[in-house]
Design a protein around this motif. Structure first.
Motif, PDB file in Angstrom:
ATOM      1  N   UNK A   1       4.831  -3.514  -3.686  1.00 22.56           N
ATOM      2  CA  UNK A   1       4.134  -3.602  -2.408  1.00 22.56           C
ATOM      3  C   UNK A   1       3.685  -2.199  -1.974  1.00 22.56           C
ATOM      4  N   UNK A   2       2.469  -2.065  -1.503  1.00 23.96           N
ATOM      5  CA  UNK A   2       1.926  -0.767  -1.095  1.00 23.96           C
ATOM      6  C   UNK A   2       2.474  -0.361   0.269  1.00 23.96           C
ATOM      7  N   UNK A   3       3.010   0.846   0.358  1.00 23.41           N
ATOM      8  CA  UNK A   3       3.471   1.367   1.648  1.00 23.41           C
ATOM      9  C   UNK A   3       2.284   1.704   2.535  1.00 23.41           C
ATOM     10  N   UNK A   4       2.447   1.441   3.836  1.00 22.06           N
ATOM     11  CA  UNK A   4       1.454   1.854   4.823  1.00 22.06           C
ATOM     12  C   UNK A   4       2.028   3.060   5.567  1.00 22.06           C
ATOM     13  N   UNK A   5       1.310   4.166   5.502  1.00 25.75           N
ATOM     14  CA  UNK A   5       1.779   5.425   6.079  1.00 25.75           C
ATOM     15  C   UNK A   5       0.775   5.917   7.116  1.00 25.75           C
ATOM     16  N   UNK A   6       1.267   6.232   8.313  1.00 25.99           N
ATOM     17  CA  UNK A   6       0.428   6.859   9.329  1.00 25.99           C
ATOM     18  C   UNK A   6       0.951   8.268   9.575  1.00 25.99           C
ATOM     19  N   UNK A 264      11.423   3.019   0.259  1.00 25.29           N
ATOM     20  CA  UNK A 264      11.542   1.744   0.972  1.00 25.29           C
ATOM     21  C   UNK A 264      12.023   2.034   2.390  1.00 25.29           C
ATOM     22  N   UNK A 265      11.518   1.297   3.378  1.00 26.27           N
ATOM     23  CA  UNK A 265      11.910   1.580   4.767  1.00 26.27           C
ATOM     24  C   UNK A 265      13.423   1.532   5.002  1.00 26.27           C
ATOM     25  N   UNK A 266      14.160   0.781   4.157  1.00 30.54           N
ATOM     26  CA  UNK A 266      15.624   0.757   4.313  1.00 30.54           C
ATOM     27  C   UNK A 266      16.308   1.896   3.547  1.00 30.54           C
TER      28      UNK A 266
END
Length: 305
Positions: A1-6, A264-266
């Protein structure tokens, strides 16, 4: 899954002056070469994330000048969403002057310009970019008040926040409350905690101090040696790759952007993501310039084989 980064951060046009060695006070030296390129900690991190495969958006501010347009176009070249970059009518686009010696070491002078004019209003206008991200990254080349506002929005929407406390400065304690991960280098970490980074025990002590300040996860980058991490699951040191450095500009920014593209966010894959980030950074230091030296995902994977 592609990470979304701002990324909330700075946009600078970098001018690099190549010299044999750093000048002494009062000394005049000839430069051997002069070049200009897109840069700024925020822009570099966004480009690193985008080139490493993340879907990337940018929040920032430029002046009403050709340098600002150059910065926006540079980000667009890497398919970064620039729709949340505002224009300041009175202050020029940020710039940096980099002295680079024959050993690949650098000294950098920064003019903040429009980067210092990023306000709460710009952050609020970009709320959707923050809400829809997996990670929100901020540094200290834009005001901390803007970062606090952005991090508040992120935390209210389950977005993981990464604070890169560079260049070193006094941190507003409120910003740390909303920071999931803090990523200083060893000097910045010591400045913020008062604990000098000399070995693993001192890094653990830094992590404990950051935990007291409200940040549960710490990554300390230690130049050519590697990176230390501490999370709820434990701590370890990931060694760097040995390469011949030509220009260390943007090495740290590449590391953070590449990390955000894979993490991964976790944080369950933090060790693997750090190896990927170290590999990306090792490629950057072997090339000249800030943004031009940042590798693509394919280059990072090829170097891993």
């Amino acid at each position: 899954m592609t990470n979304k980064v701002t990324v909330l951060g700075s946009l600078n046009v970098d001018t690099t002056l190549r010299i044999k060695r750093m000048p002494q006070p009062g000394e005049t030296l000839q430069t051997e070469n002069k070049s200009s390129a897109a840069g700024g900690k925020g822009a570099n991190q966004a480009v690193a994330a985008a080139r490493a495969g993340a879907e990337t958006s940018f929040i920032g501010k430029i002046g009403k000048d050709s340098a600002g347009q150059f910065m926006v176009e540079s980000l667009k070249d890497d398919h970064i969403d620039t729709s949340s970059i505002a224009t300041d009518e009175t202050v020029g686009t940020g710039s940096a002057f980099i002295l680079l010696d024959e050993e690949g070491q650098n000294s950098i002078l920064v003019y903040g310009g429009s980067n210092q004019q990023v306000q709460k209003a710009e952050v609020e206008a970009a709320e959707d970019k923050i809400k829809n991200a997996d990670f929100l990254i901020a540094q200290f080349e834009t005001p901390q008040a803007a970062a606090i506002e952005a991090f508040k929005i992120a935390k209210a929407n389950g977005v993981t926040t990464i604070l890169n406390p560079a260049p070193a400065a006094t941190i507003d304690p409120e910003l740390l409350k909303y920071s999931d991960i803090v990523t200083p280098n060893e000097t910045e970490s010591a400045t913020l905690t008062g604990i000098e980074v000399t070995d693993e025990a001192s890094m653990v002590a830094n992590a404990e101090k950051f935990a007291e300040m409200g940040v549960k996860n710490l990554i300390i980058t230690v130049g050519s040696k590697g990176a230390f991490y501490s999370t709820a699951a434990g701590h370890d040191f990931v060694p760097a790759f040995t390469v011949k450095a030509v220009d260390t500009t943007a090495a740290g920014d590449t590391f953070i952007g590449a990390l955000s593209s894979q993490l991964k966010p976790d944080l369950s894959n933090i060790a693997d993501a750090l190896v990927f980030a170290q590999r990306a950074s090792s490629i950057t230091v072997q090339r000249l310039g800030a943004m031009p030296s940042i590798p693509t995902y394919d280059e990072i994977i090829a170097a891993s084989k």
